[in-house]
Scaffold this motif. Structure first.
Motif, PDB file in Angstrom:
ATOM      1  N   GLY A   9       1.282  -1.714   0.193  1.00 45.53           N
ATOM      2  CA  GLY A   9       0.299  -0.170   0.212  1.00 45.53           C
ATOM      3  C   GLY A   9       1.092   1.135   0.216  1.00 45.53           C
ATOM      4  O   GLY A   9       2.039   1.257   0.264  1.00 45.53           O
ATOM      5  N   HIS A  10       0.134   2.372   0.164  1.00 42.44           N
ATOM      6  CA  HIS A  10       1.249   3.279   0.043  1.00 42.44           C
ATOM      7  C   HIS A  10       0.953   4.769  -0.695  1.00 42.44           C
ATOM      8  O   HIS A  10       1.705   4.809  -1.824  1.00 42.44           O
ATOM      9  N   GLY A  11       0.261   5.262   0.240  1.00 40.68           N
ATOM     10  CA  GLY A  11       0.207   6.993  -0.893  1.00 40.68           C
ATOM     11  C   GLY A  11      -1.002   6.754  -1.060  1.00 40.68           C
ATOM     12  O   GLY A  11      -1.708   6.136  -1.534  1.00 40.68           O
ATOM     13  N   ARG A  12      -1.893   8.039  -1.302  1.00 41.17           N
ATOM     14  CA  ARG A  12      -3.384   8.012  -1.523  1.00 41.17           C
ATOM     15  C   ARG A  12      -3.044   8.608  -3.526  1.00 41.17           C
ATOM     16  O   ARG A  12      -2.548   8.929  -3.881  1.00 41.17           O
ATOM     17  N   ALA A  13      -4.577   7.731  -3.691  1.00 39.91           N
ATOM     18  CA  ALA A  13      -4.144   8.236  -5.121  1.00 39.91           C
ATOM     19  C   ALA A  13      -4.984   8.960  -6.100  1.00 39.91           C
ATOM     20  O   ALA A  13      -4.542   9.213  -7.045  1.00 39.91           O
ATOM     21  N   HIS A  14      -5.806  10.390  -4.828  1.00 37.25           N
ATOM     22  CA  HIS A  14      -6.402  11.189  -5.395  1.00 37.25           C
ATOM     23  C   HIS A  14      -4.737  12.450  -5.409  1.00 37.25           C
ATOM     24  O   HIS A  14      -4.695  12.751  -4.543  1.00 37.25           O
ATOM     25  N   HIS A  15      -4.095  12.948  -6.386  1.00 39.03           N
ATOM     26  CA  HIS A  15      -3.892  13.874  -6.325  1.00 39.03           C
ATOM     27  C   HIS A  15      -3.844  15.218  -6.561  1.00 39.03           C
ATOM     28  O   HIS A  15      -5.187  15.735  -7.529  1.00 39.03           O
ATOM     29  N   HIS A  16      -3.438  16.096  -6.124  1.00 38.63           N
ATOM     30  CA  HIS A  16      -4.146  17.508  -6.029  1.00 38.63           C
ATOM     31  C   HIS A  16      -2.819  18.467  -5.260  1.00 38.63           C
ATOM     32  O   HIS A  16      -1.944  18.515  -4.479  1.00 38.63           O
ATOM     33  N   ALA A  17      -3.224  19.934  -5.574  1.00 40.86           N
ATOM     34  CA  ALA A  17      -1.844  20.778  -5.219  1.00 40.86           C
ATOM     35  C   ALA A  17      -0.520  20.659  -5.581  1.00 40.86           C
ATOM     36  O   ALA A  17       0.468  20.157  -4.486  1.00 40.86           O
ATOM     37  N   ARG A  18      -0.940  19.855  -6.993  1.00 40.86           N
ATOM     38  CA  ARG A  18       1.314  20.122  -6.911  1.00 40.86           C
ATOM     39  C   ARG A  18       1.661  21.746  -6.904  1.00 40.86           C
ATOM     40  O   ARG A  18       1.045  22.676  -7.366  1.00 40.86           O
ATOM     41  N   ARG A  19       2.972  21.629  -6.536  1.00 41.75           N
ATOM     42  CA  ARG A  19       3.369  22.311  -6.028  1.00 41.75           C
ATOM     43  C   ARG A  19       4.399  22.787  -6.701  1.00 41.75           C
ATOM     44  O   ARG A  19       4.428  22.950  -7.415  1.00 41.75           O
ATOM     45  N   GLY A  20       3.853  24.826  -6.992  1.00 43.34           N
ATOM     46  CA  GLY A  20       4.346  25.611  -8.353  1.00 43.34           C
ATOM     47  C   GLY A  20       4.914  26.486  -7.572  1.00 43.34           C
ATOM     48  O   GLY A  20       4.423  26.783  -6.185  1.00 43.34           O
ATOM     49  N   HIS A  67      -1.467   9.250   8.723  1.00 37.93           N
ATOM     50  CA  HIS A  67      -2.697   9.476   7.109  1.00 37.93           C
ATOM     51  C   HIS A  67      -1.233   9.650   6.165  1.00 37.93           C
ATOM     52  O   HIS A  67      -0.367   9.808   6.358  1.00 37.93           O
ATOM     53  N   PHE A  68      -1.506   9.044   4.866  1.00 41.59           N
ATOM     54  CA  PHE A  68      -0.215   8.835   3.632  1.00 41.59           C
ATOM     55  C   PHE A  68      -1.256   9.404   2.613  1.00 41.59           C
ATOM     56  O   PHE A  68      -2.681   9.346   2.438  1.00 41.59           O
ATOM     57  N   LEU A  69      -1.207  11.082   2.051  1.00 39.35           N
ATOM     58  CA  LEU A  69      -1.259  11.711   1.776  1.00 39.35           C
ATOM     59  C   LEU A  69      -1.125  11.803   0.188  1.00 39.35           C
ATOM     60  O   LEU A  69      -2.479  11.771  -1.130  1.00 39.35           O
ATOM     61  N   HIS A  70       0.196  11.745  -0.506  1.00 39.62           N
ATOM     62  CA  HIS A  70       0.596  11.802  -1.732  1.00 39.62           C
ATOM     63  C   HIS A  70       2.284  10.761  -1.560  1.00 39.62           C
ATOM     64  O   HIS A  70       2.468  10.076  -1.046  1.00 39.62           O
ATOM     65  N   GLU A  71       1.896  10.076  -2.706  1.00 35.78           N
ATOM     66  CA  GLU A  71       2.894   9.269  -3.349  1.00 35.78           C
ATOM     67  C   GLU A  71       4.616   9.898  -3.044  1.00 35.78           C
ATOM     68  O   GLU A  71       4.309  11.397  -3.260  1.00 35.78           O
ATOM     69  N   VAL A  72       5.310   9.276  -2.775  1.00 32.30           N
ATOM     70  CA  VAL A  72       6.594   9.909  -2.134  1.00 32.30           C
ATOM     71  C   VAL A  72       7.804   8.502  -3.473  1.00 32.30           C
ATOM     72  O   VAL A  72       7.231   7.636  -3.273  1.00 32.30           O
ATOM     73  N   GLU A  73       8.219   9.562  -4.535  1.00 28.01           N
ATOM     74  CA  GLU A  73       9.677   8.923  -5.421  1.00 28.01           C
ATOM     75  C   GLU A  73      10.910   8.632  -4.722  1.00 28.01           C
ATOM     76  O   GLU A  73      11.078   9.330  -3.832  1.00 28.01           O
ATOM     77  N   GLN A  74      11.299   7.621  -5.272  1.00 28.77           N
ATOM     78  CA  GLN A  74      12.877   8.091  -4.857  1.00 28.77           C
ATOM     79  C   GLN A  74      13.814   9.245  -5.175  1.00 28.77           C
ATOM     80  O   GLN A  74      14.669   9.155  -4.605  1.00 28.77           O
ATOM     81  N   PRO A  77       1.074  18.601   3.285  1.00 28.71           N
ATOM     82  CA  PRO A  77       1.954  17.505   3.096  1.00 28.71           C
ATOM     83  C   PRO A  77       2.056  16.409   2.820  1.00 28.71           C
ATOM     84  O   PRO A  77       0.334  16.029   2.660  1.00 28.71           O
ATOM     85  N   VAL A  78       2.980  15.313   2.034  1.00 25.86           N
ATOM     86  CA  VAL A  78       2.913  14.385   1.534  1.00 25.86           C
ATOM     87  C   VAL A  78       2.130  13.698   2.235  1.00 25.86           C
ATOM     88  O   VAL A  78       1.696  12.231   2.616  1.00 25.86           O
ATOM     89  N   ALA A  79       2.480  13.408   4.512  1.00 25.12           N
ATOM     90  CA  ALA A  79       2.030  12.934   5.176  1.00 25.12           C
ATOM     91  C   ALA A  79       2.282  13.051   6.326  1.00 25.12           C
ATOM     92  O   ALA A  79       2.651  14.123   5.986  1.00 25.12           O
ATOM     93  N   THR A  80       1.388  12.543   7.325  1.00 19.64           N
ATOM     94  CA  THR A  80       0.804  13.375   8.772  1.00 19.64           C
ATOM     95  C   THR A  80       1.327  12.586   9.819  1.00 19.64           C
ATOM     96  O   THR A  80       0.744  11.435   9.195  1.00 19.64           O
ATOM     97  N   GLY A  81       1.980  12.975  10.832  1.00 17.63           N
ATOM     98  CA  GLY A  81       1.886  11.872  12.188  1.00 17.63           C
ATOM     99  C   GLY A  81       2.230  12.172  12.758  1.00 17.63           C
ATOM    100  O   GLY A  81       2.365  13.550  13.479  1.00 17.63           O
ATOM    101  N   GLU A  82       1.814  10.933  13.702  1.00 17.22           N
ATOM    102  CA  GLU A  82       1.774  11.204  15.732  1.00 17.22           C
ATOM    103  C   GLU A  82       2.255  10.628  15.828  1.00 17.22           C
ATOM    104  O   GLU A  82       2.550   9.297  15.739  1.00 17.22           O
ATOM    105  N   LEU A  83       3.108  10.457  17.684  1.00 17.08           N
ATOM    106  CA  LEU A  83       3.728   9.826  17.824  1.00 17.08           C
ATOM    107  C   LEU A  83       3.208  10.578  19.995  1.00 17.08           C
ATOM    108  O   LEU A  83       3.428  11.753  20.531  1.00 17.08           O
ATOM    109  N   MET A  84       2.664   8.708  20.766  1.00 18.39           N
ATOM    110  CA  MET A  84       2.676   9.407  21.629  1.00 18.39           C
ATOM    111  C   MET A  84       3.916   8.789  22.966  1.00 18.39           C
ATOM    112  O   MET A  84       4.205   7.578  22.534  1.00 18.39           O
TER     113      MET A  84
END
Lengths: 181, 181
Positions: free
Chosen positions: B1-12, B87-94, B126-133
């Motif tokens: 798995g890994h990343g959301r299927a819908h792409h938006h907000a590409r950075r310009g 949360h995995f929000l965008h695919e991250v490439e090498q 963000p491409v992902a957001t996370g939290e730690l306790m």
């Protein structure tokens, strides 16, 4: 960080052990040794590697459901992870073997909500519990969600029927927040 | 798995980019390239490695708060992770560089609730957001929770004051569940 500070329920002979053996055998989807480089300065399994183990267990789940490499090559479809949660319950040492059991908590035409319980021989209860929300997607020019084909949907439903009713051996996912203690 | 299927907000170019630059510079705690072995059969960053990057970012946070290697050696104290969400929000490439920003959402005498936002140059959001306790513990014969020493508590409170009020750039942790869509 990595693991809970309070130790209890160390595994011994008897009923708990028998019960664990049955549970692990019934639902185990993946097993792995703990690689030496997964141990951190706290001298146990680094928190970040539980997610890697869950990811590899998810690959094994995909194989079981017919979403294996040949399916992915033939269809251009795969699973993407949308969301992940982990509870760290006991420290895992380099000599431990990790056995990961899977439960299908829910599914619809495009998504699977799976729970993964991490076991070692030293504890009767899980050393960690995790959940993944998985989306079936078609990768390509326009990557997007796609429904599972009928044989895969049937495999998901069968595994869900076999596992959804199992009493969770540890805590479930939740919003993280500081509570007074 | 890994990343959301819908792409938006590409950075310009423009406001979003300027704003991101300021945000990343202000709060960035850790940066890393994407190791080739972190790429999976979906041709992007495997879900399991986001947690490793968050763990390494947490090490950098510990250094910043005075919970570094010399502190750990002198006191026998460290942080254990109790719980994690991603949360995995965008695919991250090498070819992407991952910049991780930290926010302190809460803290008490023994615990830190931290949020980590993952950024790349290709997306404004963000491409992902996370939290730690995280729990402060003394390791040894009887491992157990321990209060932060005053200088560390002051550093936590200072970072919390600087970051807790920042508008979250992505979704927060939550219980995983299938919702109708």
């Amino acid at each position: 960080g990595h693991g809970r500070a309070h130790h209890h329920a160390r595994r011994g002979p008897g009923t708990a052990e028998d019960q664990l053996s049955r549970t692990v055998q019934a639902l185990k989807i993946y097993s792995t040794a703990v690689a030496p480089e997964w141990i951190d300065y706290n001298r146990h399994l680094r928190d970040g590697y539980y997610g890697l183990v869950m990811s590899l267990a998810c690959d094994a789940l995909m194989d079981r459901l017919g979403l294996d490499a040949s399916y992915r090559a033939q269809t251009g479809c795969t699973l993407f992870t949308l969301e992940e949660h982990l509870h760290f319950l006991h420290e895992v040492e380099q000599t431990d073997q990790l056995d990961v059991c899977v439960r299908i908590l829910g599914a619809d035409r495009k998504r699977i909500h799976a729970a993964f319980d991490f076991h070692t021989a030293r504890y009767a209860d899980p050393v960690a519990t995790g959940e993944l929300m998985l989306l079936h997607v078609h990768q390509g020019e326009s990557t997007g969600a796609a429904p599972f084909p009928p044989p895969v949907m049937a495999a998901i439903e069968a595994l869900k029927a076999a596992t959804a009713g199992i009493t969770p051996p540890g805590p479930g996912s939740r919003r993280l927040e500081l509570r007074s203690r």
